[in-house]
Design an enzyme around this catalytic site. Structure first.
Site, PDB file in Angstrom:
ATOM      1  N   ASP A   1     -15.042 -43.780  -7.941  1.00 28.77           N
ATOM      2  CA  ASP A   1     -15.551 -44.932  -8.466  1.00 28.77           C
ATOM      3  C   ASP A   1     -14.982 -45.843  -7.961  1.00 28.77           C
ATOM      4  O   ASP A   1     -15.789 -47.422  -7.536  1.00 28.77           O
ATOM      5  CB  ASP A   1     -15.665 -44.963  -9.993  1.00 28.77           C
ATOM      6  CG  ASP A   1     -15.160 -44.846 -10.826  1.00 28.77           C
ATOM      7  OD1 ASP A   1     -13.991 -44.556 -10.614  1.00 28.77           O
ATOM      8  OD2 ASP A   1     -14.862 -45.087 -12.317  1.00 28.77           O
TER       9      ASP A   1
ATOM     10  N   LYS B   1     -13.106 -36.786 -20.069  1.00 30.98           N
ATOM     11  CA  LYS B   1     -13.930 -37.080 -20.539  1.00 30.98           C
ATOM     12  C   LYS B   1     -15.533 -36.165 -21.097  1.00 30.98           C
ATOM     13  O   LYS B   1     -16.597 -36.362 -21.191  1.00 30.98           O
ATOM     14  CB  LYS B   1     -14.461 -37.769 -19.497  1.00 30.98           C
ATOM     15  CG  LYS B   1     -14.529 -39.797 -19.368  1.00 30.98           C
ATOM     16  CD  LYS B   1     -14.864 -39.998 -17.630  1.00 30.98           C
ATOM     17  CE  LYS B   1     -13.992 -39.672 -16.497  1.00 30.98           C
ATOM     18  NZ  LYS B   1     -14.861 -40.718 -15.436  1.00 30.98           N
TER      19      LYS B   1
END
Ligand code: ADP
Length: 452
Positions: free
Chosen positions: A196, A160
């Site tokens: 997450d 990312k």
């Protein structure tokens, strides 16, 4: 006036590729189960598509957690610092601040990244007037990590857009602790590092005590679930008890990376993969998550047009450009009532198709529905496998991410398909998990600090 029905030419091309019957999905279940087992076993871990990392989270919240906790969230769209006050059963308050991470820090030295994070944390603590308290902190770090304990996570690789030197293979908790020591103006107890999916599971479990799976359906896709410690060979522990559990981060996005899904991937999936930043990686994720759904629809539309089945054979510049069909268009198109085509028409006009016919509009919506349906059915297939594996006849599944949140039919499609794939005595329900990266991190810290 009545709308035309979907052309049979379109169905003939789309259906064989995107509608997977239950027999095929059951084959996917067998392969997924096999990869999960490989991921959990020491001898096969490295050749498994789904790595099944041990998170070291064993205790779920029971609703009695109280107190003030800090959380850091790095690896989503923003870097956030949060102060969470758990006040009562389902009662909590939080304050948070988003900080920028300058480009030069994202690709600079690791030391500078962690100094920056420590600085933001100190700034926030002073602003919240908690700089003199020693608060427990949970660190949501959503990059692939190999954990050796609740407070030890070795970065496997950056993703990312991050690429900081000197962090791969290092314990990121220690790097952050060192940065905090260098400042010497705040005292923080880092209790846990998590991703997450674990945050999502914990956040949901706070209210729903039977929550045993956490799923992300956002930019990417991943899930974690409660596994018996006796099955988690890489979880090193002196004595393992029969009924003891640990949360496993499946990293299911990588299912298919060594070929398990070759029997169902389409020419469109291959094209998405080929033009991606990480070819050959995250094959399952590329068939179903938010970053790719719109692009899959676009590729199907381009192909159908080239065959003369749409838009009089004329594609537009925008529609022939990568990533221009956003996943949110898919949600918007499918939100419209069956007997109306205003939304799909507007999307097509905005994408440079001058005068889409009613038939074009109906056909494009059918393509969206087909891609969505396959996505939801693949998620359902993986979830059905995990539910059967756990063998628990009554569970809640915490879900987060924009695809689940905003697509009008995703929940329904998943629910129906899971039901078809597991025996009828199993009960399950999906619950939207609020702010797993923030509240979930605080809860991991709360549960962990319960023991110290
Ligand atoms: P992240 O996974 O990065 O934490 P999100 O859960 O918000 O964040 O997921 C972002 C992804 O969701 C993007 O890939 C985007 O294409 C997709 N997305 C955004 N809006 C919608 C929508 N309305 N319907 C479906 N997908 C959406």
């Amino acid at each position: 006036s009545k709308l035309p029905s979907v052309s049979s030419n379109i169905k003939k091309i789309v259906d064989p590729k995107f509608s997977l019957d239950n027999e095929t999905l059951k084959e996917v279940m067998v392969k997924f189960e096999r990869e999960i087992k490989k991921g959990l076993k020491r001898s096969t871990h490295s050749s498994a598509e789904t790595k099944c990392f041990v998170t070291f989270v064993q205790d779920l919240p029971n609703g009695t957690e109280r107190g003030k906790f800090l959380a850091l969230d790095l690896g989503g769209t923003n870097f956030r610092v949060l102060l969470i006050h758990l006040k009562g059963e389902e009662d909590y308050e939080f304050q948070s601040k988003i900080f920028a991470i300058p480009q030069n820090i994202m690709t600079g030295l690791g030391v500078e990244l962690f100094d920056h994070i420590a600085k933001c944390l100190a700034e926030f603590a002073i602003e919240m007037n908690i700089q003199h308290e020693v608060l427990p902190l949970g660190f949501t770090f959503s990059f692939p990590c190999r954990q050796n304990g609740l407070t030890e996570g070795l970065l496997i690789k950056w993703t990312k857009g991050f690429n900081c030197k000197g962090v791969v293979n290092q314990n990121v908790v220690e790097l952050l602790e060192d940065a905090l020591k260098r400042r010497n103006d705040i005292k923080i107890l880092i209790c846990a590092i998590l991703n997450d999916t674990t945050g999502t599971l914990m956040s949901c479990a706070w209210k729903h005590h039977d929550c045993k799976i956490g799923v992300i359906l956002g930019t990417g896709s991943n899930a974690c679930y409660l596994e018996r410690t006796t099955n988690a060979e890489l979880f090193e522990k002196q004595n393992k008890f029969d009924d003891e559990k640990v949360v496993i981060n499946t990293e299911w996005g990588a299912f298919g990376d060594f070929g398990s899904l070759d029997f169902i991937t389409t020419c469109y999936d291959k094209e998405v993969d080929h033009h991606s930043l990480n070819p050959g990686n995250q094959i399952f994720e590329k068939m179903l998550s938010g970053m790719y759904l719109g692009e899959l629809v676009r590729l199907v539309l381009v192909h159908l047009t080239s065959q003369g089945h749409l838009f009089n054979g004329q594609i537009s510049k925008q529609l022939s450009t990568q990533h221009q069909f956003f996943t949110k268009f898919v949600s918007e198109i499918e939100t419209e009532a069956e007997d109306s085509i205003n939304v799909v028409r507007k999307v097509l006009i905005d994408l440079g198709i001058n005068e889409p016919s009613d038939e074009d509009c109906v056909n494009v919506r059918y393509v969206c529905e087909s891609v969505t349906r396959r996505s939801a059915h693949l998620v359902a297939t993986a979830l059905a496998t995990l539910i059967l594996r756990m063998g628990d006849p009554d569970i809640t599944i915490g879900v987060d991410g924009s695809v689940y949140r905003h697509h009008p039919k995703f929940d329904d499609l998943m629910t129906k398909k899971v039901k078809e794939l597991i025996p009828s005595n199993y009960r399950f329900k999906f619950v939207l998990s609020e702010d797993g990266s923030g509240r979930g991190a605080a809860l991991v810290a709360a549960v962990a600090s319960r023991q110290v």
